[in-house]
Design a protein around this motif. Structure first.
Motif, short mmCIF file in Angstrom:
data_model
loop_
_atom_site.label_atom_id
_atom_site.label_comp_id
_atom_site.label_asym_id
_atom_site.label_seq_id
_atom_site.Cartn_x
_atom_site.Cartn_y
_atom_site.Cartn_z
N ASN A 106 0.85 -1.19 0.00
CA ASN A 106 0.00 0.00 0.00
C ASN A 106 0.88 1.24 0.00
N GLU A 107 0.28 2.38 0.27
CA GLU A 107 1.03 3.62 0.21
C GLU A 107 2.09 3.73 1.31
N GLU A 108 1.98 2.90 2.34
CA GLU A 108 2.93 2.97 3.44
C GLU A 108 4.17 2.09 3.21
N ALA A 109 3.93 0.85 2.75
CA ALA A 109 5.06 -0.08 2.62
C ALA A 109 4.71 -1.29 1.76
N HIS A 110 5.76 -1.90 1.27
CA HIS A 110 5.65 -3.21 0.62
C HIS A 110 6.35 -4.22 1.52
N MET B 213 11.05 -8.99 4.10
CA MET B 213 11.61 -7.75 3.54
C MET B 213 10.56 -6.65 3.54
N GLN B 214 10.86 -5.56 4.25
CA GLN B 214 9.94 -4.43 4.35
C GLN B 214 10.56 -3.21 3.63
N THR B 215 9.83 -2.67 2.66
CA THR B 215 10.28 -1.50 1.92
C THR B 215 9.34 -0.34 2.21
N ALA B 216 9.84 0.66 2.89
CA ALA B 216 9.00 1.83 3.22
C ALA B 216 8.73 2.66 1.96
#
Length: 480
Positions: free
Chosen positions: A134-138, A475-478
């Motif tokens: 979403n707009e916050e993170a993948h 894996m978190q992408t901001a």
């Protein structure tokens, strides 16, 4: 003993090379007790070399794509198939199972299963799972290979179980050091000879030896995971050793599978299937049907039908085309079967057929059916792993369920009935990792298989089996 000129030479496989040793041990043909080969005996230094080779090879092998690894594994399957006759004959000589055997479940069946499992498992793939975008993170979950996998295999299906261990490890990017049972090391060593010419060096290493090598693998600081198929006591010892470096484990341990035959079962339709799944591989199968609970209204009919099948079977040397069942694989296992039979006799059990050794040229024991026996007898409570089956009469289904669940093991179980809904309800109450309706001991590459309780933990086969050889990387992408 001096190596006979007619014997094929076998070597360890370490870092893509055939490695000889100064120490050897005899491999015995259980059908005639002859020495069929001398097996190279690895020492701990050679094990260390194999582990070091696997560790070095891991970086490049794990960096390949699934597609690139898949090509190599499919080539491996083709190369094994090209030597099918050699593998089948060697399996019969070292393990004892017939070339064809009853219902075609002999060495040819094991070789066919080996090829099917390589190709099916190599076709699988684990992909990233997106759990948020979403707009916050993948956020995605990735599956990463663990590293060096140590495989320790038993003597009942030496080639097939080795494949069950190695191929999911390899396709997910791990490297392997495998130690086959010292009773049946030859087909695994032959596999290693073929694999070294197809896979990059160090990706698969084969070391042969006794329990000391297995113990050293379990404690080895550079082996990241152990997969083991065998006895519960050995599995527990491996688990203790593995604690030193928090090794990951998959343990498929002992079983004593119960089957429940309900009053409405079609005995004519199921008798041959129950017989086959009880005595597959001469009863030397972890998930074979080993305790048969039969409702009193169909007990006598099933006993008669199975006895008629049993007395028509021929036990003998598996090389002979007319042999249905071969010998037990080793003298120790034969002694266990004889001891369980003797205990049953002393308890007043009724032997419908078999029960006496009539051929001592090999480790032969005839197909044996026993009724008038109850829970508490050793033959019921202990895993026989041989061609002798206890048949226990029951009148109340609740008692049968309690009996099926009363032991510490929980590998497989089955319910036999024409009422599928009721059978499924009963099956759901059995404490085991796999439960079959109107079948038993049937496994396939895409259906997870594993045990509960003292039968171990972790699963083989399918996507769930592949995941056993990976760890999760989230894996978190901001995005803001």
């Amino acid at each position: 003993m001096t190596r006979m000129s007619t014997m094929k030479a076998f070597n360890l496989i370490i870092d893509g090379e055939s490695v000889s040793t100064t120490d050897y041990f005899d491999v015995i043909n259980p059908a005639d007790k002859s020495v069929i080969a001398r097996c190279p005996k690895a020492n701990v230094e050679q094990l260390n070399e194999a582990v070091s080779a696997a560790k070095t090879a891991f970086s490049a092998w794990s960096a390949l794509t699934y597609s690139e690894r898949r090509v190599k594994l499919m080539q491996l399957a083709d190369a094994i198939e090209a030597q099918a006759e050699t593998f089948i004959t060697l399996l019969t000589k070292e393990q004892g199972k017939p070339i064809n055997g009853f219902a075609g479940l002999g060495s040819g069946f094991e070789l066919g299963g080996t090829l099917a499992w390589i190709r099916s498992t190599a076709s699988m793939e684990l992909t990233a799972e997106t759990i948020q975008d979403n707009e916050e993170a993948h956020i995605a979950i990735h599956r990463k290979p663990i590293g060096v996998v140590g495989s320790i295999t038993p003597w009942n299906y030496p080639l097939l179980i080795g494949i069950w261990h190695m191929i999911p490890a390899l396709i997910t990017g791990n490297t392997v050091v495998i130690k086959p049972s010292e009773m049946t090391p030859l087909t695994t060593l032959l596999f290693g000879e073929i694999a070294k010419d197809i896979l990059p060096k160090g990706v698969v290493n084969v070391v042969a030896g006794a329990g000391d090598i297995g113990a050293a693998m379990s404690a080895h600081k550079d082996i990241d995971k152990i997969i083991f198929t065998g006895s519960t006591p050995t599995g527990k010892a491996i688990m203790k050793s593995a604690a030193e470096n928090l090794k990951r484990l998959t343990l498929e341990l002992g079983g004593n599978d119960a089957a429940i035959v309900l009053a409405d079962a079609d005995i004519k339709a199921i008798a041959s299937k129950i017989f086959a799944t009880s005595f597959i591989n001469n009863g030397q199968t972890c998930a074979a049907l080993k305790r048969l609970y039969v409702h009193e209204t169909v007990h006598d009919q099933l006993c008669e039908a199975m006895t008629n099948i049993a007395v028509s079977m021929k036990t003998g040397n598996g090389i002979n085309e007319d042999t249905d069942f071969g010998p037990l694989q080793n003298e120790k296992q034969l002694d266990i079967v004889k001891a369980l039979a003797q205990d049953a006799k002393e308890r007043g059990a009724n032997f419908l057929c078999g029960g006496e050794v009539v051929d001592e040229t090999g480790y032969f024991y005839p197909i044996t059916l026993v009724n008038n026996i109850q829970d508490g007898a050793r033959l019921v409570d202990e895993e026989q792993f041989g061609p002798i089956l206890p048949i226990i009469k029951f009148s109340n289904i609740e008692d049968a369920i309690v009996s099926a669940n009363r032991l510490a093991v929980g590998l497989g179980g089955s319910v036999w009935s024409t009422d599928i809904t009721r059978a499924q309800d009963i099956a759901s109450r059995l404490e085991c990792g796999t439960v079959w309706i109107n079948n038993h001991a049937m496994v396939q590459p895409d259906a997870p298989f594993g045990g509960v309780k003292d039968s171990g933990f972790g699963v083989a086969f399918g996507e769930a089996g592949l995941k056993e050889f990976t760890f999760i990387q989230t894996m978190q992408t901001a995005k803001s």
